[in-house]
Design a protein around this motif. Structure first.
Motif, mmCIF file in Angstrom:
data_model
loop_
_atom_site.group_PDB
_atom_site.id
_atom_site.type_symbol
_atom_site.label_atom_id
_atom_site.label_comp_id
_atom_site.label_asym_id
_atom_site.label_seq_id
_atom_site.Cartn_x
_atom_site.Cartn_y
_atom_site.Cartn_z
ATOM 1 N N UNK A 1 0.843 -1.197 0.000
ATOM 2 C CA UNK A 1 0.000 0.000 0.000
ATOM 3 C C UNK A 1 0.880 1.250 0.000
ATOM 4 N N UNK A 2 1.918 1.258 0.803
ATOM 5 C CA UNK A 2 2.813 2.411 0.853
ATOM 6 C C UNK A 2 3.569 2.586 -0.459
ATOM 7 N N UNK A 3 4.031 1.503 -1.069
ATOM 8 C CA UNK A 3 4.738 1.640 -2.351
ATOM 9 C C UNK A 3 3.795 2.139 -3.443
ATOM 10 N N UNK A 4 2.530 1.737 -3.408
ATOM 11 C CA UNK A 4 1.555 2.256 -4.374
ATOM 12 C C UNK A 4 1.330 3.748 -4.145
ATOM 13 N N UNK A 5 1.270 4.158 -2.878
ATOM 14 C CA UNK A 5 1.097 5.572 -2.543
ATOM 15 C C UNK A 5 2.261 6.397 -3.077
ATOM 16 N N UNK A 6 3.474 5.919 -2.868
ATOM 17 C CA UNK A 6 4.659 6.638 -3.362
ATOM 18 C C UNK A 6 4.679 6.646 -4.885
ATOM 19 N N UNK A 7 4.315 5.554 -5.494
ATOM 20 C CA UNK A 7 4.247 5.463 -6.955
ATOM 21 C C UNK A 7 3.271 6.501 -7.526
ATOM 22 N N UNK A 8 2.119 6.650 -6.891
ATOM 23 C CA UNK A 8 1.136 7.635 -7.339
ATOM 24 C C UNK A 8 1.644 9.056 -7.138
ATOM 25 N N UNK A 9 2.356 9.302 -6.040
ATOM 26 C CA UNK A 9 2.922 10.628 -5.803
ATOM 27 C C UNK A 9 3.983 10.973 -6.846
ATOM 28 N N UNK A 10 4.820 10.015 -7.201
ATOM 29 C CA UNK A 10 5.869 10.261 -8.192
ATOM 30 C C UNK A 10 5.309 10.426 -9.598
ATOM 31 N N UNK A 11 4.182 9.785 -9.882
ATOM 32 C CA UNK A 11 3.592 9.864 -11.214
ATOM 33 C C UNK A 11 2.896 11.197 -11.474
#
Length: 145
Positions: free
Chosen positions: A85-95
């Motif tokens: 969940x945290x890696x998806x959150x960071x992925x969305x922030x970077x995108x």
């Protein structure tokens, strides 16, 4: 395979964000708990870090409320992977260009400006030090020395 039961939508624009995490949760209760947790964190409340406030109940009286118990179970007992969940959150922030880190021109490394930093530090230059003259009063130490 059985068809996935749709989750009750989160309020407002939060649903579009929460739906991006649906594949990380295996049950309806997990998806619902995630939406309740996000809504509780974002709503303007006095104590948004306590379970009772996240669930929207009174601090002492509402501790046994079913919404608080559901949220407690979701956060402590449910089997979902917080790292995914945290890696998806960071992925969305970077995108998203609005939340992606600034790419430095010279080094090519990603850097972010945090609180207390200004543009000079980001560009790699530092402000010049102001040279203090010796104090005219004997035994007096200038401020900052």
């Amino acid at each position: 395979m059985t068809r996935r039961v749709p989750c009750p939508p989160a309020p407002g624009l939060l649903e579009a964000y929460a739906a991006r995490f649906d594949d990380l949760f295996s049950t309806l209760a997990q998806r619902r708990g995630f939406r309740e947790y996000l809504a509780g964190r974002l709503l303007p409340r006095d104590r948004n870090k306590t379970l009772t406030c996240l669930a929207g109940t009174e601090p002492v009286v509402g501790a046994q409320h079913p919404a608080v118990q559901r949220l407690q179970f979701f956060l402590s007992e449910s089997t979902w992977d917080h790292e995914r969940v945290n890696s998806r959150r960071v992925e969305l922030l970077l995108a998203d260009p609005a939340t992606a880190p600034y790419r430095a021109r010279r080094s090519g490394r990603r850097r972010m400006i945090g609180p207390g930093q200004d543009m000079r530090k980001r560009r790699g230059t530092t402000p010049r030090r102001v040279r203090t003259s010796p104090s005219p009063v004997p035994g007096h130490v200038p401020k900052g020395a």
